[in-house]
Design a protein around this motif. Structure first.
Motif, PDB file in Angstrom:
ATOM      1  N   SER A 188     -32.355  18.774 -12.972  1.00 51.90           N
ATOM      2  CA  SER A 188     -33.259  17.756 -12.452  1.00 51.90           C
ATOM      3  C   SER A 188     -34.307  18.335 -11.507  1.00 51.90           C
ATOM      4  O   SER A 188     -35.310  17.685 -11.222  1.00 51.90           O
ATOM      5  CB  SER A 188     -32.470  16.667 -11.709  1.00 51.90           C
ATOM      6  N   PHE A 189     -34.092  19.570 -11.063  1.00 50.64           N
ATOM      7  CA  PHE A 189     -35.012  20.219 -10.133  1.00 50.64           C
ATOM      8  C   PHE A 189     -35.233  21.660 -10.578  1.00 50.64           C
ATOM      9  O   PHE A 189     -34.892  22.608  -9.873  1.00 50.64           O
ATOM     10  CB  PHE A 189     -34.423  20.183  -8.717  1.00 50.64           C
ATOM     11  N   PRO A 190     -35.825  21.863 -11.791  1.00 48.88           N
ATOM     12  CA  PRO A 190     -35.994  23.220 -12.314  1.00 48.88           C
ATOM     13  C   PRO A 190     -36.926  24.054 -11.438  1.00 48.88           C
ATOM     14  O   PRO A 190     -37.929  23.537 -10.937  1.00 48.88           O
ATOM     15  CB  PRO A 190     -36.586  23.007 -13.711  1.00 48.88           C
ATOM     16  N   PRO A 191     -36.613  25.331 -11.240  1.00 45.82           N
ATOM     17  CA  PRO A 191     -37.379  26.174 -10.317  1.00 45.82           C
ATOM     18  C   PRO A 191     -38.699  26.650 -10.904  1.00 45.82           C
ATOM     19  O   PRO A 191     -39.011  26.427 -12.082  1.00 45.82           O
ATOM     20  CB  PRO A 191     -36.431  27.364 -10.092  1.00 45.82           C
ATOM     21  N   SER A 192     -39.466  27.354 -10.075  1.00 49.74           N
ATOM     22  CA  SER A 192     -40.663  28.027 -10.577  1.00 49.74           C
ATOM     23  C   SER A 192     -40.248  29.087 -11.580  1.00 49.74           C
ATOM     24  O   SER A 192     -39.199  29.718 -11.420  1.00 49.74           O
ATOM     25  CB  SER A 192     -41.411  28.708  -9.427  1.00 49.74           C
ATOM     26  N   PRO A 193     -41.049  29.315 -12.619  1.00 49.79           N
ATOM     27  CA  PRO A 193     -40.737  30.393 -13.558  1.00 49.79           C
ATOM     28  C   PRO A 193     -40.533  31.718 -12.814  1.00 49.79           C
ATOM     29  O   PRO A 193     -41.323  32.086 -11.947  1.00 49.79           O
ATOM     30  CB  PRO A 193     -41.980  30.439 -14.450  1.00 49.79           C
ATOM     31  N   ALA A 194     -39.437  32.395 -13.136  1.00 50.20           N
ATOM     32  CA  ALA A 194     -39.051  33.695 -12.569  1.00 50.20           C
ATOM     33  C   ALA A 194     -38.564  33.616 -11.127  1.00 50.20           C
ATOM     34  O   ALA A 194     -38.407  34.649 -10.473  1.00 50.20           O
ATOM     35  CB  ALA A 194     -40.170  34.714 -12.690  1.00 50.20           C
ATOM     36  N   VAL A 243     -45.030  22.932 -12.445  1.00 52.97           N
ATOM     37  CA  VAL A 243     -44.292  23.357 -13.629  1.00 52.97           C
ATOM     38  C   VAL A 243     -42.976  23.990 -13.190  1.00 52.97           C
ATOM     39  O   VAL A 243     -42.962  24.914 -12.372  1.00 52.97           O
ATOM     40  CB  VAL A 243     -45.092  24.390 -14.453  1.00 52.97           C
ATOM     41  N   GLY A 244     -41.879  23.490 -13.722  1.00 59.70           N
ATOM     42  CA  GLY A 244     -40.569  24.080 -13.480  1.00 59.70           C
ATOM     43  C   GLY A 244     -39.979  24.546 -14.797  1.00 59.70           C
ATOM     44  O   GLY A 244     -40.198  23.917 -15.840  1.00 59.70           O
ATOM     45  N   ALA A 245     -39.261  25.665 -14.770  1.00 58.25           N
ATOM     46  CA  ALA A 245     -38.672  26.181 -16.006  1.00 58.25           C
ATOM     47  C   ALA A 245     -37.484  27.075 -15.682  1.00 58.25           C
ATOM     48  O   ALA A 245     -37.485  27.789 -14.668  1.00 58.25           O
ATOM     49  CB  ALA A 245     -39.703  26.970 -16.810  1.00 58.25           C
ATOM     50  N   PHE A 246     -36.496  27.037 -16.561  1.00 58.11           N
ATOM     51  CA  PHE A 246     -35.344  27.915 -16.404  1.00 58.11           C
ATOM     52  C   PHE A 246     -34.792  28.264 -17.777  1.00 58.11           C
ATOM     53  O   PHE A 246     -34.546  27.386 -18.604  1.00 58.11           O
ATOM     54  CB  PHE A 246     -34.241  27.266 -15.570  1.00 58.11           C
ATOM     55  N   ALA A 247     -34.619  29.577 -18.000  1.00 59.11           N
ATOM     56  CA  ALA A 247     -34.051  30.061 -19.252  1.00 59.11           C
ATOM     57  C   ALA A 247     -32.816  30.896 -18.949  1.00 59.11           C
ATOM     58  O   ALA A 247     -32.748  31.573 -17.916  1.00 59.11           O
ATOM     59  CB  ALA A 247     -35.073  30.891 -20.022  1.00 59.11           C
ATOM     60  N   ASP A 248     -31.866  30.861 -19.871  1.00 59.90           N
ATOM     61  CA  ASP A 248     -30.695  31.724 -19.740  1.00 59.90           C
ATOM     62  C   ASP A 248     -30.122  32.031 -21.114  1.00 59.90           C
ATOM     63  O   ASP A 248     -30.436  31.369 -22.109  1.00 59.90           O
ATOM     64  CB  ASP A 248     -29.629  31.117 -18.824  1.00 59.90           C
ATOM     65  N   VAL A 249     -29.305  33.080 -21.143  1.00 55.47           N
ATOM     66  CA  VAL A 249     -28.682  33.519 -22.390  1.00 55.47           C
ATOM     67  C   VAL A 249     -27.278  32.941 -22.472  1.00 55.47           C
ATOM     68  O   VAL A 249     -26.460  33.133 -21.562  1.00 55.47           O
ATOM     69  CB  VAL A 249     -28.626  35.060 -22.458  1.00 55.47           C
ATOM     70  N   ARG A 250     -27.017  32.233 -23.583  1.00 53.52           N
ATOM     71  CA  ARG A 250     -25.685  31.659 -23.821  1.00 53.52           C
ATOM     72  C   ARG A 250     -25.323  31.837 -25.276  1.00 53.52           C
ATOM     73  O   ARG A 250     -26.110  31.479 -26.154  1.00 53.52           O
ATOM     74  CB  ARG A 250     -25.671  30.158 -23.476  1.00 53.52           C
ATOM     75  N   SER A 251     -24.146  32.402 -25.508  1.00 54.90           N
ATOM     76  CA  SER A 251     -23.632  32.589 -26.873  1.00 54.90           C
ATOM     77  C   SER A 251     -24.636  33.292 -27.775  1.00 54.90           C
ATOM     78  O   SER A 251     -24.833  32.921 -28.934  1.00 54.90           O
ATOM     79  CB  SER A 251     -23.236  31.228 -27.486  1.00 54.90           C
ATOM     80  N   GLY A 252     -25.305  34.296 -27.223  1.00 55.86           N
ATOM     81  CA  GLY A 252     -26.218  35.094 -28.020  1.00 55.86           C
ATOM     82  C   GLY A 252     -27.549  34.442 -28.305  1.00 55.86           C
ATOM     83  O   GLY A 252     -28.355  34.982 -29.073  1.00 55.86           O
ATOM     84  N   GLN A 253     -27.807  33.283 -27.689  1.00 52.92           N
ATOM     85  CA  GLN A 253     -29.080  32.578 -27.869  1.00 52.92           C
ATOM     86  C   GLN A 253     -29.771  32.439 -26.518  1.00 52.92           C
ATOM     87  O   GLN A 253     -29.131  32.418 -25.455  1.00 52.92           O
ATOM     88  CB  GLN A 253     -28.832  31.180 -28.447  1.00 52.92           C
ATOM     89  N   LEU A 254     -31.091  32.345 -26.568  1.00 53.56           N
ATOM     90  CA  LEU A 254     -31.874  32.122 -25.356  1.00 53.56           C
ATOM     91  C   LEU A 254     -32.244  30.647 -25.283  1.00 53.56           C
ATOM     92  O   LEU A 254     -32.811  30.094 -26.231  1.00 53.56           O
ATOM     93  CB  LEU A 254     -33.141  32.981 -25.385  1.00 53.56           C
ATOM     94  N   HIS A 255     -31.897  30.008 -24.182  1.00 60.31           N
ATOM     95  CA  HIS A 255     -32.147  28.571 -24.002  1.00 60.31           C
ATOM     96  C   HIS A 255     -33.166  28.383 -22.878  1.00 60.31           C
ATOM     97  O   HIS A 255     -33.039  28.976 -21.811  1.00 60.31           O
ATOM     98  CB  HIS A 255     -30.854  27.846 -23.636  1.00 60.31           C
ATOM     99  N   LEU A 256     -34.158  27.544 -23.113  1.00 64.87           N
ATOM    100  CA  LEU A 256     -35.208  27.281 -22.126  1.00 64.87           C
ATOM    101  C   LEU A 256     -35.371  25.781 -21.918  1.00 64.87           C
ATOM    102  O   LEU A 256     -35.512  25.025 -22.882  1.00 64.87           O
ATOM    103  CB  LEU A 256     -36.545  27.873 -22.590  1.00 64.87           C
TER     104      LEU A 256
END
Length: 310
Positions: A188-194, A243-256
């Protein structure tokens, strides 16, 4: 390679802490190399009065002077908070390493979000944080607050604010974790990219130095920030837009997950996508197009044109 490596950064306590974080593993791995730290004054550090929203609209305000010192040979390595570094690489430079990401979340200091009374005053000058806060609590008012982390905490108390929003990573790096009242939910409160990521930059021809710094590189973090920064670039955004965004790697996939929020908090546009790890750049671009298809450009244009005192 030279037996002496000069690392340049901003001069704040947080920047010095980031340099220590960078150099401790390098000193252990390369005992024959002398690592030195050089402080570089940036335009953003010189200007202590301009509102953060207006200041952040100037490209490279917290990074450009460090890059100039790097290209001039005054330093060998430029260390940035990666969210301060422009998404378009500066000619002659290379992002040599992206270390493991620290806590990416924003943090409330002084109160929990639920615990803030109606009409409470919260310190932040970030358009993204202002917009996201108003989307969750439209009754709250925000007060611009600038400076390094410890001064902002002091100002919040001196100004009798109910809370202040800061990056959790910075508080942890400074040993101020006890100041965190609530780490805000990343959905609900995604951070700044990076946010929370260090950017280790060198001159493009520094081959041996690139090999040395590669020991610090974390590939999962690199995939994540490539997607987040690609999204920001496609939106022609920076710190001055919500703009807020967060990506992470889960189960071999990249989720954004990405979010654009109007400055008054009344409109929230979201996009979520997943992809193979090697498609990180495309993931960011496609997520940006999803946001634009939902009307994000109008929000971003309004944010860019809105005076900071409104």
């Amino acid at each position: 390679m030279s037996k002496t490596v000069v690392v340049g950064s901003r001069g704040s306590r947080l920047a010095r802490s980031m340099v220590r974080e960078l150099l401790e593993p390098l000193k252990r791995a390369y005992p024959g190399v002398v690592f030195k730290h050089k402080t570089v004054m940036t335009a953003g550090d010189r200007d202590r009065t301009t509102d953060l929203r207006n200041l952040a609209a100037t490209p490279g305000v917290f990074a450009k002077q460090i890059e100039i010192a790097l290209l001039a040979g005054e330093i060998d390595v430029a260390l940035h908070s990666l969210k301060d570094l422009a998404t378009t690489p500066t000619d002659g430079t290379l992002l040599a390493a992206v270390p493991l990401r620290a806590d990416p979340r924003d943090a409330l200091c002084g109160s929990t979000l639920r615990g803030l009374p109606h009409g409470a005053r919260v310190g932040t000058g970030s358009p993204r944080r202002i917009a996201q806060l108003k989307a969750l609590r439209p009754d709250l008012s925000t007060v611009p607050i600038r400076g390094n982390v410890p001064p902002r905490l002091r100002k919040a108390r001196d100004m009798d604010l109910d809370a202040v929003i800061l990056a959790a990573a910075g508080l942890h790096r400074l040993g101020l974790s006890q100041e965190i009242t609530e780490a805000l939910d990343i959905e609900s409160f995604p951070p700044s990219p990076a946010q929370g990521v260090l950017g280790v930059q060198i001159r493009k021809d520094s081959t041996e130095l690139h090999d040395l710094l590669s020991t610090l590189h974390d590939q999962s973090t690199d995939y994540a920030v490539k997607a987040e920064r690609s999204l920001l670039a496609a939106l022609h955004g920076g710190c001055s837009v919500p703009v807020g965004a967060f990506a992470d790697v889960r189960s071999g996939q990249l989720h954004l997950s990405a979010q654009v929020t109007s400055l008054d908090g009344t409109t929230v546009i979201r996009a979520t996508r997943s992809c193979a790890l090697h498609d990180a750049d495309d993931l960011g671009k496609q997520s940006a197009y999803d946001l634009l298809d939902q009307g994000a450009e109008q929000i971003l244009s309004t944010a860019r044109e809105t005076p900071s005192n409104t």
